[in-house]
Scaffold this active site. Sequence first.
Site, PDB file in Angstrom:
ATOM      1  CG  PHE A  65      29.871  -8.879  -6.937  1.00 25.50           C
ATOM      2  CD1 PHE A  65      30.929  -9.751  -7.187  1.00 25.50           C
ATOM      3  CD2 PHE A  65      28.840  -9.305  -6.102  1.00 25.50           C
ATOM      4  CE1 PHE A  65      30.964 -11.007  -6.595  1.00 25.50           C
ATOM      5  CE2 PHE A  65      28.875 -10.560  -5.512  1.00 25.50           C
ATOM      6  CZ  PHE A  65      29.938 -11.413  -5.768  1.00 25.50           C
ATOM      7  CE  LYS A  91      38.493  10.024   4.051  1.00 27.25           C
ATOM      8  NZ  LYS A  91      37.472  10.384   3.089  1.00 27.25           N
TER       9      LYS A  91
END
Lengths: 389, 389
Positions: free
Chosen positions: B72, B244
């Site tokens: 980007f 997690k």
Amino acid sequence: MVATDRLNQTSNILHKSMKRASSIAHLTALDHPFKICVIGSGNWGTTIAKVVSENAALNPQLFASEVRMWVFEEQIDGKNLTEIINTDHENVKYLPDIKLPVNLVATPSLLDTVKDADIIIFNIPHQFLAKIVQQLKGHVDSHVRAISCLKGFEVGAKGVQLLSTYVTDELGIECGALSGANIATEVAKENWSETTVAYHIPEDFRGEGYDVDHKVLKALFHRPYFHVSVIEDVAGISVAGALKNVVALGCGFVEGLGWGNNASAAIQRVGLGEIIKFGQMFFPESRVETYYQESAGVADLITTCAGGRNVKVAKLMAESGMSALDAEKKLLNGQSAQGIITCKEVHEWLETCNSVSEFPLFEAVFQIIYNNLPMENIPDMIDELEVFR
Amino acid sequence: MVATDRLNQTSNILHKSMKRASSIAHLTALDHPFKICVIGSGNWGTTIAKVVSENAALNPQLFASEVRMWVFEEQIDGKNLTEIINTDHENVKYLPDIKLPVNLVATPSLLDTVKDADIIIFNIPHQFLAKIVQQLKGHVDSHVRAISCLKGFEVGAKGVQLLSTYVTDELGIECGALSGANIATEVAKENWSETTVAYHIPEDFRGEGYDVDHKVLKALFHRPYFHVSVIEDVAGISVAGALKNVVALGCGFVEGLGWGNNASAAIQRVGLGEIIKFGQMFFPESRVETYYQESAGVADLITTCAGGRNVKVAKLMAESGMSALDAEKKLLNGQSAQGIITCKEVHEWLETCNSVSEFPLFEAVFQIIYNNLPMENIPDMIDELEVFR
């Protein structure tokens, strides 16, 4: 779901939990309250003695209030350690700054300690077990039950033997085990933790209320700050408890090499795999689930690998090039890092069974400590591991 | 066994490992070398791009040397970031001080990046995936294969969906996943670590040498410092990777409360249990073994709970009484702790399924963050967990 429903849900959960706790409080010993004793008064021994003494005091219908703890007598500033404990209710030498219950009675005589006991809790360093068991022979009734809080194996002519099996063989009494993610000082300070108690109901079980069962063990060890799960798998929690120290040495090496958290987690993953494989191979009665579900399995592995003696010794070896012996001397003030003994026992046993190559992490740790294998070889050795595939 | 035998044994193990590495080097693409591209250039995106570019350069018979990485475009001191990367071979913004391979080419155009690619590796923040996938629609051939390095779920009308499934549904291409105990900067520095790649061979597989299979993926990602295990279980490693972060928040709370290592290990144990249960319930194709055997399972959980954004944010909440939002603002400089979003998505999904009470840790984390439940209630809530029994 709106906020009030959520709160109701939470309150339901808490309520169920309280209900369960109170169901334990209604257990009653039908013949006589179970008499408890603890053999050992190091920091873990004293901590467990504190835990069970608190429960004994709270449950007079189930347990005799007095809990005896055998203390190897020492002189502290001219006073007997037993006397200090019984007067000041503090084990100033091995668990300073922790108040002990008044019903916990330090006893210098081993035979006085076990006299009339229904449950004996062993919590001494591994190397003293044989001597103590020999002294107890002939003084313990076959209906006495035992729980071992020791870590390690008994390696001898019978191969690798669980310490609980050793107790059973030598004293003729059923013996379970207690193990978990339990750094003693944190439990002593009543920081929340979990543990696993494993006990197999023996054939001569005398019936509920007359003998030790899983409910009695939960009532004996469970505290608001010490959450207990009671299972059958004595072998599983014992194997995990003994081998975690070898894995912790591996973690110390990669930490000392500066390899970071990823590497330490990798060692723990492989270590868990080798622990499971070892259990399956030599103690087929152990359940795979125990290793990854119980506090005595994966949680104890994590706590042990997060710090502790074995990690410290291995880290110093990596950073300084010292031998294991020198690193132990420098750091542990005469105490030992259990993994250093265990990895040798495991290596010798695996060699006897021609299975060394199936446990590359255990072997790498052994070779690094005893044959100067470069630590940097660990990844290549581990990569050979085909534990699961 | 004498010392020379031991050394032979060690040398055998190392030799086998080298032999296996060289067997990968002999893979050949039979039609044309596979062309690789990476979408994303954050610190994990750039790190993975480095890994695969190294392998592309080393295996010209299998991979096209040039690896394109979509960046980007940003201006750094008046220069385009792509230009800096392609001239200085360093991503000065997101992975400073790490030299990148010269065959890694930063590309500002998304469509130029994927042009003629055989394998697309997605490695962008979760929240950008939908937009990027929409831009790619119609520009990707159905025989292209993809690997997602993203963490999280797509929660929508279809319920909880894996991100790899989302890619497959939207673009019509097979998509696997990569996940493991991989703190990006440690991998970038070439500290040893492990990872798991999961990929399911699709029905339109065009044959060995003509299409992506497990051997090709191993050759693409495995480095001497980045050990790869390739498995089938895309669902398992994705579920573990997403959840997690919720567990890590729980660890941060107990750490911030000063409860220590035992408590953190207990949270991880319970968390692993709830992850397994969630996988079994909503992705029955996932294998229990994946969660406790693979780097993407237990090892990633350990690394994530040892530190990282989620632990830090939760810890600050516990220590300061700050809200999650304020703690994020203070610590993360505009970035987000993924667990905060995931625990809400998970809660909403579980509520829809009427299964909230079966995941007390996930629920406790959600209630603490969104409804000010006192953190001290965690142990009582968890104690209700009957994941395994």
